[in-house]
Design an enzyme around this catalytic site. Sequence first.
Site, PDB file in Angstrom:
ATOM      1  N   ALA A 155       0.823  -1.206   0.000  1.00  0.00           N
ATOM      2  CA  ALA A 155       0.000   0.000   0.000  1.00  0.00           C
ATOM      3  C   ALA A 155       0.863   1.264   0.000  1.00  0.00           C
ATOM      4  O   ALA A 155       0.421   2.316  -0.433  1.00  0.00           O
ATOM      5  CB  ALA A 155      -0.925   0.008   1.207  1.00  0.00           C
ATOM      6  N   CYS A 156       2.085   1.142   0.477  1.00  0.00           N
ATOM      7  CA  CYS A 156       2.933   2.334   0.571  1.00  0.00           C
ATOM      8  C   CYS A 156       3.977   2.404  -0.535  1.00  0.00           C
ATOM      9  O   CYS A 156       4.917   3.176  -0.444  1.00  0.00           O
ATOM     10  CB  CYS A 156       3.608   2.389   1.946  1.00  0.00           C
ATOM     11  SG  CYS A 156       4.543   0.917   2.342  1.00  0.00           S
TER      12      CYS A 156
END
Length: 168
Positions: free
Chosen positions: A101-102
Amino acid sequence: GGGHERGLRSSTENLASIVGFAKAAEVAWDQFDVEIRRMTGLRDRIISEALERVEGAYLNGHRHKRLPNNVNLGFEGLEGEAIRLLLDLDAAGIAVSSGSACSSNGAGEKPSHVLTAIGRDPIQARGALRVTLGIDNTADDVDRFLDILPQILRDLRPITSLTMGGGI
């Protein structure tokens, strides 16, 4: 200051947004415990049923020591089909990811350092499927995902010389 703040003094605080954010934080905090339990239940159901329904499915990371809204799965022998899996799930209206997600911009070039740190090889790390639940996800969404995932994975089974009778 300059005129870049729509004519307001550059140091003027956006009071309406600050108050709105404070109210949103208050509402979120009031629902926090309930939402954490709800999402944890959905997450645990995805993990249990995906591992049960899909032969060769494996969980990346600890079964319970993880974010309440996060599932990260792999599928033995299908790691190279991650993009097709994502596209087919997307076509079915299910939004998932293969990357962290990052991470962004070139994340697909290198395997996840987190997945390799927990012992996954680079192919497994690149083939991971990340499911992130949100406040709007329901038990019906989980049902639909768990019904569609095995169907799509069956269609992705790669054809090899072994399945074709041993070669030329």
